[in-house]
Design a protein around this motif. Sequence first.
Motif, PDB file in Angstrom:
ATOM      1  N   TYR A  31       0.853  -1.189   0.000  1.00 40.15           N
ATOM      2  CA  TYR A  31       0.000   0.000   0.000  1.00 40.15           C
ATOM      3  C   TYR A  31       0.887   1.235   0.000  1.00 40.15           C
ATOM      4  O   TYR A  31       1.850   1.305   0.753  1.00 40.15           O
ATOM      5  CB  TYR A  31      -0.903   0.008   1.231  1.00 40.15           C
ATOM      6  CG  TYR A  31      -1.693  -1.269   1.373  1.00 40.15           C
ATOM      7  CD1 TYR A  31      -2.801  -1.510   0.576  1.00 40.15           C
ATOM      8  CD2 TYR A  31      -1.309  -2.248   2.282  1.00 40.15           C
ATOM      9  CE1 TYR A  31      -3.515  -2.692   0.686  1.00 40.15           C
ATOM     10  CE2 TYR A  31      -2.022  -3.435   2.398  1.00 40.15           C
ATOM     11  CZ  TYR A  31      -3.118  -3.649   1.601  1.00 40.15           C
ATOM     12  OH  TYR A  31      -3.814  -4.820   1.704  1.00 40.15           O
ATOM     13  N   PHE A  63      -7.474   3.313   5.683  1.00 40.11           N
ATOM     14  CA  PHE A  63      -8.039   3.281   4.331  1.00 40.11           C
ATOM     15  C   PHE A  63      -9.358   4.031   4.290  1.00 40.11           C
ATOM     16  O   PHE A  63     -10.163   3.951   5.216  1.00 40.11           O
ATOM     17  CB  PHE A  63      -8.294   1.833   3.903  1.00 40.11           C
ATOM     18  CG  PHE A  63      -7.048   1.028   3.762  1.00 40.11           C
ATOM     19  CD1 PHE A  63      -6.393   0.955   2.548  1.00 40.11           C
ATOM     20  CD2 PHE A  63      -6.513   0.351   4.846  1.00 40.11           C
ATOM     21  CE1 PHE A  63      -5.235   0.210   2.411  1.00 40.11           C
ATOM     22  CE2 PHE A  63      -5.369  -0.394   4.729  1.00 40.11           C
ATOM     23  CZ  PHE A  63      -4.728  -0.467   3.506  1.00 40.11           C
ATOM     24  N   ALA A  96      -5.320   3.790   0.615  1.00 43.06           N
ATOM     25  CA  ALA A  96      -4.524   4.086   1.811  1.00 43.06           C
ATOM     26  C   ALA A  96      -4.337   5.597   1.890  1.00 43.06           C
ATOM     27  O   ALA A  96      -3.810   6.207   0.960  1.00 43.06           O
ATOM     28  CB  ALA A  96      -3.182   3.385   1.736  1.00 43.06           C
TER      29      ALA A  96
END
Length: 184
Positions: free
Chosen positions: A90, A114, A119
């Motif tokens: 991420y 998130f 993210a």
Amino acid sequence: MKIAQEIRAGNVIMQGGNPWVVLKTEYARGGRNAATVRMKLKSLLNNQGTEIVFKADDKMDQIVLDKKDCTYSYFADPMYVWMDTEYNQYEVEKENMGDALNYLEEGMPAEVVFYEGKAISVELATSVEREITWTEPAVKGDTSGKVLKPAKIATGFEIGVPIFVAQGDKVEIDTRTGEYRRRV
């Protein structure tokens, strides 16, 4: 849906189509006027801050964000890459890293936050342990009271430490305030 007077610091609300984290709330009740709630907010998408006054009975959507335990992997300009236990990566933008940059080191655990599958930020543990890479030696005679001297950790972040802390010592730092807690 919650009303404004039920919202507390740390909650995330939807305002103007954007998610905002509530940093501070102040409830005010003035004579003949309606009760109000003043909120200090920070955008989760771009880290901009604002202050808004709501009527105490204004309704708003509270958001529960997804969080996932991850470890920091590497920096790919301008993104910081985090990996979960299933090796999914991420990316978090540099401007959304906030104070996490002060303590960042490879393999550091944190919670990646998130919003709608993207993210958007990182939440650290309340304390981290770091080695002091630079500090001045203690001066003889400066031993009474709570005397702090400047010290730096590997990231270059400067904190105040008691005079007995030396270069190479490990210390515990409160990530919420950036203050020294104790020598480890």
